[in-house]
Design a protein around this motif. Structure first.
Motif, PDB file in Angstrom:
ATOM      1  N   ILE A  79      21.709   3.641  21.323  1.00 15.42           N
ATOM      2  CA  ILE A  79      20.808   3.425  20.191  1.00 15.42           C
ATOM      3  C   ILE A  79      19.439   3.970  20.555  1.00 15.42           C
ATOM      4  O   ILE A  79      18.898   3.654  21.619  1.00 15.42           O
ATOM      5  CB  ILE A  79      20.724   1.939  19.828  1.00 15.42           C
ATOM      6  CG1 ILE A  79      22.093   1.452  19.357  1.00 15.42           C
ATOM      7  CG2 ILE A  79      19.665   1.701  18.756  1.00 15.42           C
ATOM      8  CD1 ILE A  79      22.166  -0.029  19.105  1.00 15.42           C
ATOM      9  N   ARG A  80      18.886   4.792  19.682  1.00 10.39           N
ATOM     10  CA  ARG A  80      17.574   5.415  19.899  1.00 10.39           C
ATOM     11  C   ARG A  80      16.699   5.196  18.667  1.00 10.39           C
ATOM     12  O   ARG A  80      17.196   5.142  17.549  1.00 10.39           O
ATOM     13  CB  ARG A  80      17.710   6.930  20.095  1.00 10.39           C
ATOM     14  CG  ARG A  80      18.585   7.324  21.251  1.00 10.39           C
ATOM     15  CD  ARG A  80      17.777   7.323  22.515  1.00 10.39           C
ATOM     16  NE  ARG A  80      18.576   7.885  23.578  1.00 10.39           N
ATOM     17  CZ  ARG A  80      18.755   7.302  24.730  1.00 10.39           C
ATOM     18  NH1 ARG A  80      18.200   6.159  24.981  1.00 10.39           N
ATOM     19  NH2 ARG A  80      19.495   7.865  25.653  1.00 10.39           N
ATOM     20  N   VAL A  81      15.414   5.095  18.896  1.00  4.31           N
ATOM     21  CA  VAL A  81      14.438   5.082  17.810  1.00  4.31           C
ATOM     22  C   VAL A  81      13.799   6.457  17.806  1.00  4.31           C
ATOM     23  O   VAL A  81      13.267   6.901  18.816  1.00  4.31           O
ATOM     24  CB  VAL A  81      13.392   3.976  18.004  1.00  4.31           C
ATOM     25  CG1 VAL A  81      12.330   4.049  16.921  1.00  4.31           C
ATOM     26  CG2 VAL A  81      14.056   2.607  18.011  1.00  4.31           C
ATOM     27  N   VAL A  82      13.904   7.140  16.654  1.00  2.09           N
ATOM     28  CA  VAL A  82      13.417   8.514  16.551  1.00  2.09           C
ATOM     29  C   VAL A  82      12.436   8.637  15.391  1.00  2.09           C
ATOM     30  O   VAL A  82      12.319   7.744  14.562  1.00  2.09           O
ATOM     31  CB  VAL A  82      14.591   9.504  16.362  1.00  2.09           C
ATOM     32  CG1 VAL A  82      15.539   9.465  17.557  1.00  2.09           C
ATOM     33  CG2 VAL A  82      15.348   9.230  15.073  1.00  2.09           C
ATOM     34  N   ALA A  83      11.776   9.756  15.327  1.00  5.69           N
ATOM     35  CA  ALA A  83      10.855  10.109  14.237  1.00  5.69           C
ATOM     36  C   ALA A  83       9.773   9.042  14.034  1.00  5.69           C
ATOM     37  O   ALA A  83       9.448   8.684  12.907  1.00  5.69           O
ATOM     38  CB  ALA A  83      11.629  10.361  12.943  1.00  5.69           C
ATOM     39  N   LEU A  84       9.203   8.567  15.124  1.00  7.52           N
ATOM     40  CA  LEU A  84       8.127   7.586  15.029  1.00  7.52           C
ATOM     41  C   LEU A  84       6.865   8.233  14.473  1.00  7.52           C
ATOM     42  O   LEU A  84       6.495   9.338  14.875  1.00  7.52           O
ATOM     43  CB  LEU A  84       7.825   6.987  16.399  1.00  7.52           C
ATOM     44  CG  LEU A  84       8.857   6.024  16.946  1.00  7.52           C
ATOM     45  CD1 LEU A  84       8.569   5.701  18.403  1.00  7.52           C
ATOM     46  CD2 LEU A  84       8.901   4.759  16.121  1.00  7.52           C
ATOM     47  N   ARG A  85       6.222   7.515  13.548  1.00  8.51           N
ATOM     48  CA  ARG A  85       4.941   8.006  13.040  1.00  8.51           C
ATOM     49  C   ARG A  85       4.106   6.847  12.547  1.00  8.51           C
ATOM     50  O   ARG A  85       4.627   5.862  12.030  1.00  8.51           O
ATOM     51  CB  ARG A  85       5.128   9.041  11.951  1.00  8.51           C
ATOM     52  CG  ARG A  85       5.760   8.552  10.709  1.00  8.51           C
ATOM     53  CD  ARG A  85       5.996   9.719   9.739  1.00  8.51           C
ATOM     54  NE  ARG A  85       6.610   9.231   8.549  1.00  8.51           N
ATOM     55  CZ  ARG A  85       5.959   8.916   7.439  1.00  8.51           C
ATOM     56  NH1 ARG A  85       4.660   9.066   7.380  1.00  8.51           N
ATOM     57  NH2 ARG A  85       6.598   8.467   6.386  1.00  8.51           N
ATOM     58  N   ALA A  86       2.814   6.960  12.759  1.00 11.97           N
ATOM     59  CA  ALA A  86       1.878   5.926  12.312  1.00 11.97           C
ATOM     60  C   ALA A  86       1.715   6.037  10.801  1.00 11.97           C
ATOM     61  O   ALA A  86       1.627   7.139  10.258  1.00 11.97           O
ATOM     62  CB  ALA A  86       0.540   6.101  13.009  1.00 11.97           C
ATOM     63  N   VAL A  87       1.714   4.916  10.139  1.00 14.40           N
ATOM     64  CA  VAL A  87       1.447   4.874   8.694  1.00 14.40           C
ATOM     65  C   VAL A  87       0.287   3.913   8.458  1.00 14.40           C
ATOM     66  O   VAL A  87      -0.024   3.079   9.307  1.00 14.40           O
ATOM     67  CB  VAL A  87       2.683   4.438   7.878  1.00 14.40           C
ATOM     68  CG1 VAL A  87       3.796   5.456   8.005  1.00 14.40           C
ATOM     69  CG2 VAL A  87       3.170   3.073   8.272  1.00 14.40           C
ATOM     70  N   ALA A  88      -0.364   4.038   7.335  1.00 17.85           N
ATOM     71  CA  ALA A  88      -1.488   3.173   6.958  1.00 17.85           C
ATOM     72  C   ALA A  88      -2.598   3.182   8.001  1.00 17.85           C
ATOM     73  O   ALA A  88      -2.966   2.135   8.542  1.00 17.85           O
ATOM     74  CB  ALA A  88      -0.999   1.759   6.689  1.00 17.85           C
ATOM     75  N   PRO A  89      -3.171   4.358   8.297  1.00 22.00           N
ATOM     76  CA  PRO A  89      -4.222   4.419   9.315  1.00 22.00           C
ATOM     77  C   PRO A  89      -5.465   3.609   8.956  1.00 22.00           C
ATOM     78  O   PRO A  89      -6.235   3.250   9.843  1.00 22.00           O
ATOM     79  CB  PRO A  89      -4.543   5.915   9.411  1.00 22.00           C
ATOM     80  CG  PRO A  89      -4.068   6.498   8.125  1.00 22.00           C
ATOM     81  CD  PRO A  89      -2.914   5.658   7.686  1.00 22.00           C
TER      82      PRO A  89
END
Length: 143
Positions: A38-48
């Motif tokens: 199991i991997r967590v991919v495509a991480l991105r910050a939202v609501a800066p």
């Protein structure tokens, strides 16, 4: 560092809080199975624009509620998972309290745990105000 991690009810996405102190921010990503892991991919910050994020919960398949600051004291903020909308949930009832955690679920009212007059209290979001419900500090909805 990661201080909180919440998996969506369908298990396909994650929301996490990354950073320290007032630099804590909301990050979302996808869950994938790669070579049996199991991997967590495509991480991105939202609501800066939301800072000092201290808690996160899945409100629906497409939105989250976080405790954070939007130029205000900490309060619940609804955020679309893609960051396209951010709305502070400003209501009467929490102004003399310090929100510390929250719980949400599709079709259910938001519950906010807060410190109020030295006590741990649960407030329920009625849509117009945060109604004081009972003493307590760890709200949750079962998955």
């Amino acid at each position: 560092p990661i201080s909180r991690l919440r998996v969506s009810r369908d298990g396909a996405r994650v929301a996490l809080i990354a950073g320290v102190d007032r630099g804590r921010k909301l990050v979302v990503g996808r869950v994938r199975v790669v070579a049996g892991q199991i991997r967590v991919v495509a991480l991105r910050a939202v609501a800066p624009g939301v800072t000092d994020v201290s808690d996160v919960t899945w409100d629906s398949p497409t939105s989250l509620v976080v405790l954070g600051r939007v130029g205000t004291p900490p309060l619940p903020v609804r955020v679309a998972v893609d960051g396209s909308s951010v709305a502070a949930l400003i209501r009467v009832g929490l102004e003399l309290s310090l929100p510390v955690s929250l719980a949400a679920a599709p079709g259910r009212q938001l519950v906010v745990a807060a410190e109020s007059d030295g006590q741990a209290v649960l407030f329920r979001d009625t849509g117009r105000l945060y109604a004081r419900e009972a003493r307590g500090y760890a709200p949750f909805y079962p998955d």
